[in-house]
Design a protein around this motif. Structure first.
Motif, mmCIF file in Angstrom:
data_model
loop_
_atom_site.group_PDB
_atom_site.id
_atom_site.type_symbol
_atom_site.label_atom_id
_atom_site.label_comp_id
_atom_site.label_asym_id
_atom_site.label_seq_id
_atom_site.Cartn_x
_atom_site.Cartn_y
_atom_site.Cartn_z
ATOM 1 N N ILE A 250 8.115 -38.892 38.915
ATOM 2 C CA ILE A 250 7.407 -37.647 39.189
ATOM 3 C C ILE A 250 8.431 -36.660 39.740
ATOM 4 O O ILE A 250 9.400 -37.048 40.387
ATOM 5 N N PRO A 252 8.794 -32.097 40.863
ATOM 6 C CA PRO A 252 8.258 -30.738 40.818
ATOM 7 C C PRO A 252 8.849 -29.968 39.641
ATOM 8 O O PRO A 252 9.989 -30.217 39.221
ATOM 9 N N TYR A 258 3.925 -30.112 38.351
ATOM 10 C CA TYR A 258 4.704 -31.347 38.431
ATOM 11 C C TYR A 258 4.862 -31.978 37.045
ATOM 12 O O TYR A 258 4.042 -31.776 36.142
ATOM 13 N N LEU A 285 -1.158 -32.824 41.107
ATOM 14 C CA LEU A 285 -0.837 -34.242 40.969
ATOM 15 C C LEU A 285 -1.431 -34.987 42.160
ATOM 16 O O LEU A 285 -1.137 -34.675 43.309
ATOM 17 N N THR A 294 1.965 -45.923 45.782
ATOM 18 C CA THR A 294 2.275 -44.527 46.102
ATOM 19 C C THR A 294 3.569 -44.409 46.888
ATOM 20 O O THR A 294 4.435 -43.578 46.574
ATOM 21 N N LEU A 298 7.086 -42.576 45.616
ATOM 22 C CA LEU A 298 7.734 -41.481 46.341
ATOM 23 C C LEU A 298 9.149 -41.858 46.784
ATOM 24 O O LEU A 298 10.076 -41.039 46.717
ATOM 25 N N PHE A 305 12.388 -34.618 45.445
ATOM 26 C CA PHE A 305 11.550 -33.905 46.413
ATOM 27 C C PHE A 305 12.355 -33.601 47.672
ATOM 28 O O PHE A 305 12.143 -34.213 48.727
ATOM 29 N N CYS A 512 1.717 -36.023 54.807
ATOM 30 C CA CYS A 512 0.750 -35.067 54.272
ATOM 31 C C CYS A 512 -0.122 -34.542 55.404
ATOM 32 O O CYS A 512 -0.210 -35.137 56.486
ATOM 33 N N GLN A 517 -2.599 -33.101 51.413
ATOM 34 C CA GLN A 517 -1.567 -32.385 50.672
ATOM 35 C C GLN A 517 -0.204 -32.633 51.312
ATOM 36 O O GLN A 517 -0.037 -32.499 52.523
ATOM 37 N N PHE A 521 4.922 -29.261 49.467
ATOM 38 C CA PHE A 521 4.749 -29.384 48.019
ATOM 39 C C PHE A 521 3.300 -29.085 47.652
ATOM 40 O O PHE A 521 2.484 -30.002 47.501
ATOM 41 N N LEU A 524 0.477 -31.238 45.422
ATOM 42 C CA LEU A 524 0.754 -32.679 45.431
ATOM 43 C C LEU A 524 -0.076 -33.314 46.540
ATOM 44 O O LEU A 524 0.103 -32.992 47.716
ATOM 45 N N TYR A 525 -0.978 -34.200 46.149
ATOM 46 C CA TYR A 525 -1.902 -34.803 47.098
ATOM 47 C C TYR A 525 -1.771 -36.323 47.079
ATOM 48 O O TYR A 525 -1.396 -36.917 46.063
#
Length: 788
Positions: A250, A252, A258, A285, A294, A298, A305, A512, A517, A521, A524-525
């Motif tokens: 993934i 941006p 994204y 996203l 997840t 990341l 990112f 987040c 969120q 970003f 992006l959630y």
């Protein structure tokens, strides 16, 4: 890959568990184009493996060419079991849907290893979202002692133990269907009526047969797993679901949105199969691949990112999961538990926490745990010595019969003796504990693979309590207690991994914000268990889904799908960096709330202050900022959400000095609206006097809403609150700027604050505004200030 060759979707949802499925449905319901990418395959009713050959390949390890439902991860101090398939963890969870205890949403609870466990949301924030999720998943307690269902022995044993211990026992709500349709009496194995959005599998579902197979996949479709509920509803609303699709990259996009790259697995081709790579682009996203999925995604894409919070990987916990066993229950003789009868979990015993007023306790739950019928056979077959002795006797008796040495030709007794009495499996049962373990694990990458560093000695008191509680339950029912043999050496087995991308008020404490969120970003959630800043306590599925539902409210408010022409213009136009700078910080004030006479009670305000545009804030004579948070007062019904504005050091309401005005909407215990008005009156004093004035506030609570309440004639209650000295360092750490030149934004704000105080110290006059409701409040409160 060239962006022009990518298929563009408004929203891509990675994963189909309790967060991703809720997000997919809400987005599709709002008319957005949605693609759900799930690495596992779909499991219609009747397709879950049962034979030894099928079960041997029912694990997830693509490198070995197996693509089954159970993903088992082994770390040094922990083993975790998670789900892989359409519906995520709901395929193998036991269906328990409990809400997180209201008082367990802790506020900056210190951790022994440093830092805090801090929930930036409250139970009040989630109530309507709990309601929404329950409406879809339709939880109901097991119909204990109802026609068509018998009183399950394990449930009775848990109830009896709770009564003897004086503990709180309940039949928890289960996401399981026990009747053909709502309102009809429960009946095992009856065909379930089709819902309006139709089932995506197109298969018949039947009500619960009490077979104890919830955790290995319900072949009747009685469990209201996410594929039968949210995902079917999402598909009916237009969402596209792609299974065997594992996201690997993934990033941006330069002009917003994204890029998503994923592999398409072929479960029938084995490890040497060529995996097709596909690409998507999207405006929004949503990561809902579970804690390990997840956080791993990341971490592997962190280079894409820049500026991603350093909190990534922190605050991991196993939700306090502990597995134990009660063996050979007796009650004047062997006591039947029949663990394979009924749903996997039928009852729950809650143990209080220090937050509930029981000093020295870490709260938690203990639940009965069933298993499929074939496990009874495995348990009895595992007793090799006794099985061997019975087999020897059977062979001897058979040989005697063949030589005509036996007087009776009947072999029933010999066959019965060979099978044994099944006493161990009939009188034994697993126990599951979970609760408020401290979240001090950290996930990272080691040689490209996930690694967990977790020294849970700080939670030793919790684990000791959990073991003691299960032992007490077992002994109350006359059973022996055994710890999980895999837990020796401090090793923990969890089915509820949480944390790793915790939500927080600032990027220094979390990955987040409280709406999921990712800081820095937009679009992006994160919508899964990784956002939890600590243990949920009870089974976390319902809370994960409720947080995802709350996330969607904010996401649908802030994200609008671009038209084809607008998107084309955006592709051609150069990116325009935002020029708006702002900041946010958090403030906590505690004090007392007057009830008349000498009576008073605790009153706490915890507020998040946000200045979305610092330039506009400085140019505004009233220096207004947005405020949200909660108030905690028993008269108001405990914690209640507050929202409103703050005028920060305005200098128009008094001839000399400055004031801070808080105008907040909330609700009372009766559900009716309330207004909280607060004022800090800053006058020329010594340095200590200025500190006291800026940290102490008089508060009045009125019935009504901002703009409608009559502040003079409406009855009110009074509170006095202050910022405690020990809370000041925490407040400073919450300062976070956003937009360009963040350090300069902080300096400008602090310069403004200092200049306003300096103006007060020099007694620079200013004009009052007698028509201000807040000024009227100050005038009413003038005698209080004199009593200082």
């Amino acid at each position: 890959m060239d962006t022009e060759n990518r298929e563009h979707i408004h929203a891509v949802v990675v994963g189909s568990g309790f967060g991703g499925s809720v997000a997919a449905f809400r987005l599709a319901e709002a008319g957005r184009s949605v693609v759900v990418l799930e690495r596992g395959r779909a499991y219609p009713p009747g397709s879950f493996p049962r034979t030894p050959a099928e079960m041997s390949r029912n694990f997830w390890d693509p490198k070995a060419g197996i693509y089954g439902m159970f993903d088992v991860l082994n770390f040094r101090k922990l083993q975790a079991v998670t789900g892989s398939g359409l519906g995520g963890g709901s395929l193998l969870y036991a269906g328990v849907l409990l809400r997180k205890d209201e008082k367990w949403f802790v506020d900056e609870e210190p951790l022994p290893g440093g830092g805090y466990e801090d929930w930036p949301v409250t139970r009040a924030d989630l109530e309507k979202h709990y309601d929404a999720v329950e409406k879809m998943l339709a939880p109901t307690p097991m119909p204990f002692d109802r026609p068509g269902y018998s009183e399950t022995p394990k449930t009775i044993a848990m109830r009896d133990a709770a009564r003897r211990m004086g503990a709180e026992w309940s039949l928890p709500p289960l996401g399981i269907t026990f009747s053909a349709k709502p309102g009809l009496p429960p009946e095992p194995g009856t065909r379930i009526a089709e819902v309006e959005y139709k089932n995506l599998h197109g298969a018949v579902r039947r009500s619960c047969r009490m077979c104890g197979e919830c955790n290995i996949g319900c072949n009747d479709g009685a469990k209201n797993s996410l594929d039968h509920t949210y995902l079917s509803a999402a598909k009916a609303k237009g969402a596209e679901i792609r299974t065997s699709s594992e996201v690997v990259r993934i990033a941006p996009r330069a002009r917003g949105g994204y890029e998503v790259d994923y592999l398409v697995h072929d479960p029938d081709a084995g490890p040497a199969a060529f995996k097709h790579s596909k690409q998507l682009s999207c405006d929004v996203l949503v990561l809902g691949a579970g804690t390990f999925g997840t956080v791993g995604l990341l971490l592997r894409n962190r280079a894409n990112f820049p500026g991603l919070s350093r909190a990534l990987g922190t605050r991991f916990s196993g939700n306090g999961d502990v597995l134990g066993f009660m063996l050979r229950a007796t009650e004047g003789g062997p006591r039947t538990l029949a663990a394979s009868q009924g749903p996997v979990i039928t009852s729950s015993i809650r143990f209080p926490d220090g937050l509930d007023g029981v000093a020295g306790q870490r709260g938690g739950y203990v639940q009965d745990a069933g298993f499929p019928l074939f496990v009874d056979w495995l348990v009895e077959g595992s007793r090799v010595s006794k099985l061997g002795a019975r087999a020897a006797r059977f062979v001897g008796d058979a040989l005697a019969g063949s030589l005509s040495l036996s007087r009776s030709p009947h072999s029933g007794a010999r066959l019965s003796s060979l099978l044994g009495c099944g006493l161990l499996s009939d009188t034994s049962m697993p126990l599951l504990a979970m609760g408020r373990e401290r979240p001090e694990g950290r996930l990272s990458l080691r040689r490209g693979e996930l690694d967990l560093r977790w020294r849970h000695e700080s939670s030793r008191d919790y684990f000791t309590l959990a073991g003691a509680r299960m032992r007490a339950i077992a002994e109350s029912d006359g059973a022996e207690y055994r710890d999980n043999p895999m837990g020796r050496g401090g090793r923990v087995v969890t089915v509820h991994p949480l944390g790793g991308a915790p939500m927080a008020v600032t990027e220094h404490a979390g990955v987040c914000d409280p709406h999921g969120q990712v800081f820095g970003f937009p679009g992006l959630y994160i919508a899964d268990g990784s956002v939890m800043p600590g243990s949920v306590g009870p089974n976390p599925s319902l809370t994960i889904a409720a947080l995802a539902d709350r996330l969607c409210d904010r996401m649908l408010e802030t994200s609008r799908p671009a038209s084809g022409q607008a998107r084309a213009r955006a592709e051609k136009a150069p990116p325009r960096p935002s020029t708006t700078s702002g900041l946010r910080f958090r403030e906590k004030m505690v004090g007392t709330y007057a009830l008349g006479g000498t009576r008073s009670q605790a009153f706490t305000l915890r507020l998040s202050v946000e200045i979305p545009d610092l330039d506009a804030f400085l140019a505004d004579p009233k220096h207004r900022a947005d405020v949200s948070g909660w108030v905690d007062c028993s008269t108001l019904g405990g914690r209640q959400v507050v929202q409103g504005t703050l005028e920060l050091l305005t200098r128009h309401a008094t001839p000399v000095g400055a004031r801070m005005y808080y105008r907040l909407n909330t609700v009372g215990r009766d559900g009716e609206p309330r207004v909280i008005l607060g004022c800090k009156d800053v006058q020329r004093r010594s340095a200590w006097g200025l500190w006291r004035d800026t940290t102490r506030m008089w508060v009045r609570v009125y019935r009504g809403t901002l703009g409608t309440v009559d502040y003079v004639h409406t009855r009110h209650r009074t509170a006095r609150v202050r910022v405690r000295v020990r809370d000041l360092p925490r407040m400073v750490r919450t300062f976070q700027a956003f937009g360009p030149r963040r350090s300069r934004t902080i300096r400008r704000f602090l310069g403004f604050f200092a200049a306003q105080l300096l103006g007060v110290a020099r007694q620079v006059p200013n004009d009052p505004d007698p028509d201000s409701p807040a000024f009227r409040l100050v005038r009413i409160n003038a005698p209080w200030r004199k009593r200082r």
